[in-house]
Write an enzyme that holds these catalytic residues in place. Structure first.
Site, PDB file in Angstrom:
ATOM      1  CG  MET A  47      -1.966  -1.091   1.246  1.00 57.71           C
ATOM      2  SD  MET A  47      -3.092  -0.989  -0.171  1.00 57.71           S
ATOM      3  CE  MET A  47      -3.848   0.607   0.112  1.00 57.71           C
ATOM      4  NE  ARG A  48       6.881   2.402   2.221  1.00 54.41           N
ATOM      5  CZ  ARG A  48       7.232   1.193   2.595  1.00 54.41           C
ATOM      6  NH1 ARG A  48       7.521   0.284   1.685  1.00 54.41           N
ATOM      7  NH2 ARG A  48       7.286   0.863   3.865  1.00 54.41           N
ATOM      8  CB  ALA A  49       2.324   2.166  -4.724  1.00 50.11           C
TER       9      ALA A  49
END
Length: 717
Positions: free
Chosen positions: A274-276
């Site tokens: 989910m960092r993107a």
């Protein structure tokens, strides 16, 4: 003091400048990785942006740059008195590739500990970089142990030091900026994901632009101060715009519509984690603030995706980062089509919403939805062009037991003298064949070099290392590199009364010092010698062979090895790729490898011996691992009265064995008739023979195999 090249004087490099400016506006974006060929002003741009960053308020005298408004309660220099703040310029700290662990995280002040008997902590570069910029030039060449420390600090926003009786924790939040040349190897995926944005840079091919680059650089070299003075007004304007965008940033609204666009794009490109999504959201917000807007529009989402996703999308091994702009536009277009009809009431976004505004997707002046910026301010804030989508190799399945080319194998089953092979270019198996794609890579078993080495840090073979588990202590050999504190105290303790000790400190002499002996793993030189002759030219077989070598290359990349590639076919052997850290380059050479012609096995082995001799002179501490990929046949032009091709190959193999080179022979023989020639070659090399199937990590046979050298003649027999 050296005058920094002005940021606003950089010619072109729009994507790079924009990425750096967005990080200046919003440090929460998470930094930037700059990828590009050498000589493209990567380092110049990074050093120039530091001069534009706003000043920071710090506690006076604090070595860890605590914020006076919210000092770190666990700061080693704390507790801090109120109202002790002072402003200073933001720091840009450079981490050298060859830095030690102590220099990065800090360490016990040995001098004070031994002389005064107190624990004193000496801060490292992570403390210096807190609330500033940590810059790593050639970040892809950084040693693994330093990368691990960077990952920990970047993930937790703090640095923890637990060593030599010291337990220290301090804040370490910094903007991570790295530059690299992809030709020298790629980054580990974990560190790659820690960079918020990535930018590909290349030298301009426009003549006028190149002329302007040279003109400005020569002017700067001749008079740095005068050149900087001429650009002072542009620098001041850029600094003011960054400050204004920072002030506007908290008021930028990231609505549900923009969040759904971001989620759709990230899901469409199958990014991991989910960092993107989070980084893309922060970047889109920074883009809106940079454009002096308080709402995030479709063009902001698009521009953010081009910067934050190329290095995060799921891709095949050795594919370069990149993003398909057409696919991005299609996802955004589908999102627009799937959206319900808007409410007649414009709502909080007002008449300037992304659907109705002049900069929306339907704007005829901006059909791709990129941000419309002022072209005359020289700051390069246009949306960067995406890197071209790398071509994906033709992935064909196939195994070494395929018998589609049985006629070719049976034609050679009656001997190894080359009677069944015609000369190159004369038809039959001697005809050069076009390159075939590699089969799907797989996870390979680890092939180690026996013994204990002392080479560069890596992940393959056992080695004495400056970074690893401590296995003992010894007297220093030359400069003391890693003090073994317990052993030093133990050596000095019996002599304290004789030395007249009276105070709390320990009286230590040079003879008492002991350095730690540590064992870790090293990276090796993996030299591939690949048979590309006509006997290997069956498409299914060559596809499987390339897939196996590609798998070994992937393993070498993960273990931080250097690799080289030798091919032999026709009349001679060729060094297709000199030993390099760029495993990607080896994969490209392998993919394009044609086949055909006779099998000069002896030439391939002799070429390998020569390459290893030269590399031994260049880097004596890096031990080699020779991987010969062949079916064992040796066929070449016969010499009157001379040895046969098989005898010449055996002689070359024995010469390599005499050099005590750890070797592996990958037996590629297939078909119903097997001659066992690769096994005979392995015995001459005193090497480990493995089949393609045994290379797989999940192979049962691989569990009982090991690399054999002349140091173990009983096992090599």
């Amino acid at each position: 003091m050296t005058t920094t090249y002005p940021f606003s004087a950089i010619v072109g490099m729009d994507g790079l400048r924009l990425a750096l400016l967005l990080n200046a506006v919003s440090p929460a974006v998470g930094g930037v990785l700059v990828r590009g060929e050498k000589g493209t002003a990567k380092s110049t741009a990074v050093r120039a942006i530091a001069a534009l960053l706003p000043a920071v308020d710090v506690v006076a005298g604090c070595r860890f740059s605590c914020d006076p408004a919210a000092p770190d309660p666990s700061c080693p220099d704390g507790p801090h008195e109120p109202d002790t703040g002072e402003a200073r310029p933001a720091r840009m700290v450079e981490l050298p590739v060859g830095a030690s662990e102590d220099r990065l995280v800090g360490a016990l002040d040995i001098e004070r500990a031994l002389s005064d008997g107190v624990k004193a902590f000496e801060p490292g570069l992570l403390a210096d970089a807190h609330r500033g910029v940590l810059y790593v030039d050639e970040v892809n060449l950084l040693h693994d142990h330093l990368i691990d420390l960077l990952l920990d600090a970047a993930a937790m926003g703090a640095s923890y030091v637990e060593r030599e009786g010291v337990s220290v924790r301090h804040a370490a939040r910094f903007l991570l900026v790295g530059t690299m040349n992809p030709e020298e190897g790629e980054l580990r995926p974990q560190l790659l994901d820690r960079f918020g944005l990535t930018v590909e840079v290349a030298a301009s091919r426009d003549t006028d632009e190149r002329v302007e680059v040279v003109r400005r650089r020569l002017a700067y070299d001749e008079d740095p101060e005068g050149f900087a003075a001429r650009w002072a007004a542009d620098e001041a304007a850029l600094r003011e715009r960054i400050a204004a965008a920072r002030a506007l940033l908290p008021r930028v609204g990231l609505g549900d519509r923009a969040l759904r666009q971001i989620a759709a794009v990230c899901a469409g490109f199958e990014v991991d984690g989910m960092r993107a999504d989070i980084v893309t959201a922060r970047t889109a917000t920074a883009l809106a603030a940079w454009a002096d807007r308080t709402d995030v529009r479709t063009e902001d989402v698009r521009g953010a995706a081009l910067l934050s996703l190329p290095h995060r999308r799921r891709r095949a091994p050795f594919d370069a980062p990149g993003l398909d702009e057409d696919k991005l536009d299609e996802i955004l277009r589908q999102f627009e089509e799937d959206e319900p009809e808007p409410d007649p009431d414009p709502g909080p976004e007002g008449p300037d919403s992304p659907d109705d505004g002049p900069d929306g997707p339907g704007d005829p002046e901006n059909p791709r939805g990129g941000p419309q910026e002022d072209a005359g301010d020289g700051t390069g804030e246009q949306t960067p062009p995406a890197a071209p989508e790398p071509s994906v190799p033709d992935q064909r399945t196939g195994g070494e037991h395929e018998t589609a080319d049985r006629e070719t194998d049976s034609a050679r089953a009656d001997g190894d003298d080359g009677a069944g092979e015609a000369d190159e270019g004369t038809g039959g198996t001697g005809r050069e064949r076009a390159a075939v794609g590699a089969a799907e890579p797989f996870r390979t078993r680890r092939l180690d070099v026996p013994g204990l080495g002392e080479g560069a840090a890596g992940r393959r073979s056992r080695a004495r290392s400056a970074h690893g588990r401590t296995t003992g202590a010894r007297r220093p050999r030359g400069t003391l590199s890693a003090l073994h504190l317990t052993a030093t105290v133990r050596a000095a303790a019996p002599h304290q009364r004789a030395r007249g000790r009276r105070g709390p400190g320990l009286l230590v002499r040079r003879d008492d010092l002991r350095e730690a002996v540590r064992e870790g793993r090293e990276g090796n030189l993996v030299l591939f010698v690949v048979d590309a002759s006509g006997s290997m030219a069956a498409r299914t077989r060559m596809s499987a062979i390339k897939g196996a070598v590609l798998s070994l290359l992937l393993d070498a990349y993960q273990r931080r090895d250097k690799v080289g590639l030798i091919t032999f076919r026709g009349a001679d052997a060729e060094l297709a790729l000199p030993p390099t850290s760029s495993v990607d380059a080896a994969a490209v050479r392998l993919e394009r490898l044609p086949t055909g012609g006779r099998t000069p096995l002896a030439a391939g082995l002799l070429k390998a011996r020569e390459v290893l001799r030269v590399e031994r002179l260049r880097d004596p501490s890096r031990r080699p691992l020779l991987v010969v990929v062949t079916d064992g046949r040796a066929t070449e032009a016969k010499r009157a009265g001379g040895p046969t091709p098989v005898e010449r190959a055996g002689r070359a193999a024995r010469m390599l064995a005499g050099d005590r080179v750890a070797s592996v022979v990958v037996d590629c023989e297939s078909g119903p008739v097997r001659l066992g020639l690769a096994g005979a070659l392995a015995r001459e090399l005193r090497a480990t023979p493995v089949t393609l199937d045994e290379l797989r990590a999940d192979s049962v046979t691989a569990l009982v195999r090991d690399v054999r050298t002349v140091s173990n003649p009983r096992r090599a027999a």
